[in-house]
Motif scaffolding. Structure first.
Motif, PDB file in Angstrom:
ATOM      1  N   ALA A 163       0.773  14.659  10.966  1.00 55.48           N
ATOM      2  CA  ALA A 163       1.886  13.724  11.158  1.00 55.48           C
ATOM      3  C   ALA A 163       1.587  12.392  10.484  1.00 55.48           C
ATOM      4  CB  ALA A 163       2.140  13.520  12.645  1.00 55.48           C
ATOM      5  N   ALA A 164       0.363  11.931  10.673  1.00 60.33           N
ATOM      6  CA  ALA A 164       0.000  10.651  10.076  1.00 60.33           C
ATOM      7  C   ALA A 164       0.091  10.721   8.559  1.00 60.33           C
ATOM      8  CB  ALA A 164      -1.406  10.259  10.512  1.00 60.33           C
ATOM      9  N   ILE A 165      -0.365  11.831   8.032  1.00 57.11           N
ATOM     10  CA  ILE A 165      -0.301  11.980   6.578  1.00 57.11           C
ATOM     11  C   ILE A 165       1.146  12.003   6.114  1.00 57.11           C
ATOM     12  CG2 ILE A 165      -0.762  13.571   4.684  1.00 57.11           C
ATOM     13  CD1 ILE A 165      -3.336  14.352   6.153  1.00 57.11           C
ATOM     14  N   LEU A 166       1.941  12.786   6.816  1.00 60.96           N
ATOM     15  CA  LEU A 166       3.358  12.843   6.451  1.00 60.96           C
ATOM     16  C   LEU A 166       3.973  11.455   6.502  1.00 60.96           C
ATOM     17  CD1 LEU A 166       5.892  14.300   5.743  1.00 60.96           C
ATOM     18  CD2 LEU A 166       6.214  14.897   8.134  1.00 60.96           C
ATOM     19  N   GLU A 167       3.668  10.741   7.554  1.00 62.60           N
ATOM     20  CA  GLU A 167       4.223   9.402   7.676  1.00 62.60           C
ATOM     21  C   GLU A 167       3.806   8.536   6.494  1.00 62.60           C
ATOM     22  OE1 GLU A 167       3.215   7.343  11.246  1.00 62.60           O
ATOM     23  OE2 GLU A 167       4.585   5.696  10.795  1.00 62.60           O
ATOM     24  N   ALA A 168       2.529   8.630   6.156  1.00 61.95           N
ATOM     25  CA  ALA A 168       2.049   7.827   5.039  1.00 61.95           C
ATOM     26  C   ALA A 168       2.788   8.185   3.760  1.00 61.95           C
ATOM     27  CB  ALA A 168       0.552   8.031   4.854  1.00 61.95           C
ATOM     28  N   VAL A 169       2.960   9.465   3.532  1.00 63.38           N
ATOM     29  CA  VAL A 169       3.653   9.887   2.316  1.00 63.38           C
ATOM     30  C   VAL A 169       5.076   9.343   2.313  1.00 63.38           C
ATOM     31  CG1 VAL A 169       4.562  11.852   1.039  1.00 63.38           C
ATOM     32  CG2 VAL A 169       2.266  11.958   2.001  1.00 63.38           C
ATOM     33  N   VAL A 170       5.761   9.500   3.430  1.00 58.23           N
ATOM     34  CA  VAL A 170       7.153   9.060   3.473  1.00 58.23           C
ATOM     35  C   VAL A 170       7.257   7.561   3.229  1.00 58.23           C
ATOM     36  CG1 VAL A 170       9.177   8.802   4.932  1.00 58.23           C
ATOM     37  CG2 VAL A 170       7.928  10.939   4.944  1.00 58.23           C
ATOM     38  N   THR A 171       6.488   6.802   3.969  1.00 52.67           N
ATOM     39  CA  THR A 171       6.633   5.349   3.811  1.00 52.67           C
ATOM     40  C   THR A 171       6.265   4.915   2.396  1.00 52.67           C
ATOM     41  OG1 THR A 171       4.461   5.140   4.827  1.00 52.67           O
ATOM     42  CG2 THR A 171       6.346   4.700   6.222  1.00 52.67           C
ATOM     43  N   GLU A 172       5.187   5.484   1.912  1.00 53.96           N
ATOM     44  CA  GLU A 172       4.781   5.141   0.550  1.00 53.96           C
ATOM     45  C   GLU A 172       5.879   5.502  -0.454  1.00 53.96           C
ATOM     46  OE1 GLU A 172       1.778   3.897  -0.504  1.00 53.96           O
ATOM     47  OE2 GLU A 172       2.018   4.171  -2.670  1.00 53.96           O
ATOM     48  N   TYR A 173       6.424   6.681  -0.283  1.00 51.29           N
ATOM     49  CA  TYR A 173       7.417   7.140  -1.254  1.00 51.29           C
ATOM     50  C   TYR A 173       8.707   6.341  -1.146  1.00 51.29           C
ATOM     51  CZ  TYR A 173      10.361  10.126  -4.061  1.00 51.29           C
ATOM     52  OH  TYR A 173      11.202  10.590  -5.032  1.00 51.29           O
ATOM     53  N   ILE A 174       9.056   5.983   0.055  1.00 47.05           N
ATOM     54  CA  ILE A 174      10.251   5.157   0.226  1.00 47.05           C
ATOM     55  C   ILE A 174      10.085   3.838  -0.522  1.00 47.05           C
ATOM     56  CG2 ILE A 174      11.444   3.712   1.919  1.00 47.05           C
ATOM     57  CD1 ILE A 174      11.325   6.041   3.843  1.00 47.05           C
ATOM     58  N   GLY A 175       8.859   3.349  -0.472  1.00 45.94           N
ATOM     59  CA  GLY A 175       8.631   2.077  -1.150  1.00 45.94           C
ATOM     60  C   GLY A 175       8.531   2.194  -2.655  1.00 45.94           C
ATOM     61  N   SER A 176       7.866   3.218  -3.116  1.00 50.26           N
ATOM     62  CA  SER A 176       7.532   3.249  -4.541  1.00 50.26           C
ATOM     63  C   SER A 176       8.394   4.176  -5.371  1.00 50.26           C
ATOM     64  CB  SER A 176       6.082   3.685  -4.715  1.00 50.26           C
ATOM     65  OG  SER A 176       5.965   5.067  -4.422  1.00 50.26           O
ATOM     66  N   ALA A 177       9.028   5.123  -4.725  1.00 51.72           N
ATOM     67  CA  ALA A 177       9.822   6.119  -5.438  1.00 51.72           C
ATOM     68  C   ALA A 177       8.966   6.966  -6.376  1.00 51.72           C
ATOM     69  CB  ALA A 177      10.972   5.467  -6.210  1.00 51.72           C
ATOM     70  N   GLN A 178       7.668   6.901  -6.206  1.00 54.48           N
ATOM     71  CA  GLN A 178       6.765   7.729  -7.016  1.00 54.48           C
ATOM     72  C   GLN A 178       6.109   8.772  -6.128  1.00 54.48           C
ATOM     73  OE1 GLN A 178       6.415   7.427 -10.268  1.00 54.48           O
ATOM     74  NE2 GLN A 178       7.762   5.644 -10.359  1.00 54.48           N
ATOM     75  N   PRO A 179       5.905   9.955  -6.655  1.00 54.73           N
ATOM     76  CA  PRO A 179       5.159  10.958  -5.898  1.00 54.73           C
ATOM     77  C   PRO A 179       3.833  10.368  -5.456  1.00 54.73           C
ATOM     78  CG  PRO A 179       6.010  11.910  -7.927  1.00 54.73           C
ATOM     79  CD  PRO A 179       6.342  10.450  -7.956  1.00 54.73           C
ATOM     80  N   VAL A 180       3.435  10.630  -4.231  1.00 54.38           N
ATOM     81  CA  VAL A 180       2.208   9.993  -3.763  1.00 54.38           C
ATOM     82  C   VAL A 180       1.086  11.017  -3.634  1.00 54.38           C
ATOM     83  CG1 VAL A 180       3.858   9.237  -2.005  1.00 54.38           C
ATOM     84  CG2 VAL A 180       1.511   9.600  -1.364  1.00 54.38           C
ATOM     85  N   GLY A 181      -0.052  10.628  -4.124  1.00 50.89           N
ATOM     86  CA  GLY A 181      -1.200  11.523  -4.193  1.00 50.89           C
ATOM     87  C   GLY A 181      -2.159  11.311  -3.040  1.00 50.89           C
ATOM     88  N   SER A 182      -3.097  12.218  -2.930  1.00 48.04           N
ATOM     89  CA  SER A 182      -4.005  12.198  -1.790  1.00 48.04           C
ATOM     90  C   SER A 182      -4.770  10.879  -1.697  1.00 48.04           C
ATOM     91  CB  SER A 182      -4.981  13.360  -1.890  1.00 48.04           C
ATOM     92  OG  SER A 182      -5.569  13.400  -3.166  1.00 48.04           O
ATOM     93  N   HIS A 183      -5.090  10.313  -2.824  1.00 45.30           N
ATOM     94  CA  HIS A 183      -5.828   9.055  -2.812  1.00 45.30           C
ATOM     95  C   HIS A 183      -5.076   7.963  -2.064  1.00 45.30           C
ATOM     96  CE1 HIS A 183      -9.309   9.357  -5.704  1.00 45.30           C
ATOM     97  NE2 HIS A 183      -8.828  10.570  -5.607  1.00 45.30           N
ATOM     98  N   HIS A 184      -3.830   7.773  -2.465  1.00 43.32           N
ATOM     99  CA  HIS A 184      -3.049   6.732  -1.812  1.00 43.32           C
ATOM    100  C   HIS A 184      -3.003   6.954  -0.317  1.00 43.32           C
ATOM    101  CE1 HIS A 184      -1.586   6.263  -5.938  1.00 43.32           C
ATOM    102  NE2 HIS A 184      -1.381   5.008  -5.583  1.00 43.32           N
TER     103      HIS A 184
END
Lengths: 359, 359
Positions: free
Chosen positions: B12-33
């Motif tokens: 869940a935490a990972i999903l959340e991170a991906v969503v928030t990051e993607y909402i902000g950047s509009a770029q696919p987000v990788g494991s590093h981020h």
DNA sequence: CCTGGCACTCGATTCTACCGAGTGCCAGGG
DNA sequence: CCCTGGCACTCGGTAGAATCGAGTGCCAGG
């Protein structure tokens, strides 16, 4: 008959060829294409040298060296003023217009809204319908209707069929009788005068009535003051296809959202006696990659609003003009004295759709 | 208290991170981020294997091999339902809302129009305001006003302040007295009933009056039948910035132009008890790259329309929800009994400690 | 004055090489 | 057993070179 004015016939012919070709293809057009065009019987080399001249004189421009030519705003202008022969609507379009005005019904606003849809449909440009201002229309009826304990609605009907309304917060509870009395006084005072001009004779004896009357007069003045500059925009999505830069689309759309800007744009253009404003001509910077085509709507010779089209500068001016004029004219007739549609019979109240959502 | 439901906390935490990051950047987000994100204390390798799982389970997708992950509709849905903490409006926005509702005035339609502007301003998404349907509102006043020789306007005021009008073509010239008489009869018959329900008692003796009454009744029925499904769209130009494919923009805009579609979209979503519809969930294919956020507007507990937001699926849901709810609520209050803009009214449940300027 | 010819320009297209973000997998270590 | 760092691999994006071709400007000859 449109004839060349400050361009010799050959240059004019070349310019015309470039414009029409470019309107069609959206690609810079080169000397070869022009040479192949109808009515031109010189070689591409000759065309080239003419094009150099046309460019020097400001009618054409080159996106970059060794590309074809593109008309400038001035080039379009010359084309519109001197070259384009008045466009004609195709039979299909003509029929669409007739159908529309035969079948349209309902209230003014709805009609204008749909008219803008029609225009946009006909041309695949975004359209604008500017309703007649009713500043000068005399008042036909004034009424104050109670809505709630201390809430009333002022409803004013103008002679042109417009209905203005405004909620009024009353200081205290008021009976329907008081409202009726106030309505009567207002009606008597405002009848046949323009909206702001009513003057109410002194007092009625009943202070409650006086109070309502005073409030209503204030509300009427307010309504009169708020230049009610609504405008009906049709088919803005068409603009998305007209430009390829998404940023341009955004800028144009967002300008189009500002009703006031659109209204004054149309007014400006009309006032300058133009029916076409190209690129920077209208002076609205964000619309500098657009052209505007306007046709007045008149009812019994009176100015009664306008219809317009907004598209890229490389728009099909003859067609756009034809469409705008046709629709403007028909709309004027429709709004005018003879409210009955051309085919005589009043609109049948037949089309009744059972329209309950799923609720 | 949102807790994970069918995803272990780390996923869940990972999903959340991906969503928030993607909402902000509009770029696919990788494991590093993701690994760098707050609250995640595992290596990117671990993240990767979790992401594989999340992808298998349908929460994430990869635009192509060796690119970062993007949330799927399902991913957004989980985020919205389980993860996102209720958004709060920033103080600036809160103030904008307050200011707006203090200062807004004028007629319902204008107010709704401007409300949609407000919502769109707050969120920079396109907004939609669905006015209360007034099918059931009782009639407060009926009036027939003469406009021209054989032309009259029927004006009906409903208890909720809505004014319906319709031109009527009369068969023959009619005096103002006849119209007044007809108005009186209609008023008596329709008063306090819903629009379609008036039944007029037999004849008045004057055939001219009867004729007008009959016409007016027909017109009222027509008006009642035409579900007047207007909708106010604000800031459609914002959509242009939301997508980069100009074709998507066009498709979405053109859908948004069809009022009926928008209305039923909102209704559908509301009826399904949702406040957010993501991507294909709402079933309107051309809007499948959009998300819709809806908040009901209620007046005295009664359903009275809705406000909504339309943006890309990667929209800022918490913020959008907060804005829509706040505006919906305030609008309800404004429309409701207390028409006075006093915001002394108790501010709704959302506990807030932030002191804001007294007004 | 027009024309065909010619050298030249320059955007668009294609191809290549390459970088780097990102992945999947795996063997080693707590 | 699960996490981790390491490693080979993928593949989009960017950069540069080569090529193509539409189009130009210019000029000499009819």
């Amino acid at each position: 008959m449109p004839d060349t004015q400050d361009l010799d016939p050959r240059k004019a012919a070349i310019l015309e060829a470039v414009v029409t070709e470019y309107i069609g293809s959206a690609q810079p057009v080169g000397s070869h294409h022009v040479a192949r065009a109808a009515g031109i019987n010189v070689s591409s080399a000759t065309i080239r040298s003419e094009m150099v001249a046309l460019e020097r004189e400001g009618y054409l421009s080159q996106p970059h060296t060794s590309a074809g030519r593109i008309p400038t705003d001035k080039g379009y202008r010359f084309f519109v003023d001197q070259l384009a022969e008045p466009g004609v609507l195709g039979p299909a379009q003509r029929q669409k217009v007739s159908r529309f005005f035969e079948q349209v019904h309902g209230e003014m606003e709805e009609m204008l809204e749909r008219t803008s849809g029609l225009l946009s449909d006909l041309t695949s440009y975004a359209s604008v319908v500017l309703p007649p201002g009713h500043e000068s229309a005399p008042v036909r009826s004034v009424q104050v209707v109670g809505l709630g304990p201390r809430l009333a609605l002022l409803v004013v009907v103008l002679a042109d069929g417009a209905v203005e309304k405004r909620t009024m917060d009353l200081a205290e509870d008021v009976t329907d009788e008081v409202l009726a009395a106030a309505s009567a006084r207002l009606q008597a005072a405002a009848q046949s005068l323009p909206l702001g001009a009513a003057s109410v004779s002194a007092s009625s004896g009943d202070p409650a009535v006086d109070c309502v009357v005073a409030l209503a007069r204030a509300a009427m003045a307010e309504v009169a003051a708020e230049a009610h500059d609504r405008v009906f925009v049709g088919g803005p999505s068409r603009l998305a296809s007209a430009f390829d830069a998404v940023e341009t689309v955004r800028a144009v759309l967002s300008t189009l959202e500002q009703q006031l800007v659109v209204v004054s744009l149309l007014r400006d253009v009309l006032e300058r006696g133009l029916s076409v404003a190209i690129g920077a001509e209208h002076g609205y910077e964000p619309l500098s990659s657009c052209a505007v085509v306007v046709a007045p709507v008149s009812v019994d010779g009176q100015n009664a609003g306008a219809v317009g089209l907004l598209g890229p500068t490389r728009m099909n001016y003859p067609q756009a003009l034809a469409a705008a004029r046709a629709v403007g004219e028909r709309l004027g007739q429709r709004l005018g004295g003879s409210l009955d549609p051309a085919h005589g019979a009043p609109v049948p109240s037949g089309a009744r759709r059972r329209a309950h959502g799923r609720g």
